[in-house]
Design an enzyme around this catalytic site. Sequence first.
Site, PDB file in Angstrom:
ATOM      1  N   ASP A   1       0.851  -1.191   0.000  1.00 17.24           N
ATOM      2  CA  ASP A   1       0.000   0.000   0.000  1.00 17.24           C
ATOM      3  C   ASP A   1       0.886   1.240   0.000  1.00 17.24           C
ATOM      4  O   ASP A   1       1.969   1.240   0.589  1.00 17.24           O
ATOM      5  CB  ASP A   1      -0.914   0.011   1.228  1.00 17.24           C
TER       6      ASP A   1
ATOM      7  N   ASP B   1      -6.963  -1.421  -4.730  1.00 23.05           N
ATOM      8  CA  ASP B   1      -8.057  -1.115  -3.807  1.00 23.05           C
ATOM      9  C   ASP B   1      -8.977  -0.049  -4.395  1.00 23.05           C
ATOM     10  O   ASP B   1     -10.204  -0.128  -4.259  1.00 23.05           O
ATOM     11  CB  ASP B   1      -7.507  -0.616  -2.472  1.00 23.05           C
TER      12      ASP B   1
END
Length: 162
Positions: free
Chosen positions: A123, A142
Site C-alpha cells: 500500500d 483497492d
Amino acid sequence: MTMPGARGWPKWFALAALVIVLDQISKLYFNSRFQYGEIRPVVEGFFNFTLVYNPGAAFSFLHDAGGWQKYLFTILAFAVSGWLGWNIVKRRFSGLMNLAAAFIMGGALGNVIDRLAYGHVIDFIMVHYYNEWYYPAFNLADSFICVGAALMVADSMKKPSR
C-alpha cells in the site's frame, strides 16, 4: 438472460489486465523508491505517499491472524473474479456492470499477485486530515475495487428497461 449491450467480452478482460499492470507497476515503483514506513507529503495535511505492507485485507482486517488469511483472501479473490468473468463471457451483465466487474477483477487479482509474491499487499496512498484523521493506506487495486463496487451499486439502481 443475455444482455444485448455486453458483447465484446475480450475488451473487459483486457481492461482487467490493464488494471493489474497499472497496479503492479505502481507497487514496484513505490517498493523500489521508498523505505518501509517512509512518508512523503504530496498535498501537505491531506495526501501523502508512503510504503506499508498489509498482510490482511481492507483496513488491515486479520493482519495478525498468523498467515492463513493470505490463502483465504486469495481463494476469495479467485472465486469472485471467476464468477464475474463467467458472467461477462455469458453476457449476463450490462455494459456498466461489465466495467465494474473488470475493475473488481483487476484490483482483486492485482492484490493476489502481492499476496502470492510477497505474503502481503503493498500500500502507498495515504489520505488524511492533518494529524487528526487518517484513512488506512491503500493502493490502485483497492481504488479500482471501490470504483467497481460503486459502479455495481449505480447499475443496480438503474430503472429496468421495458
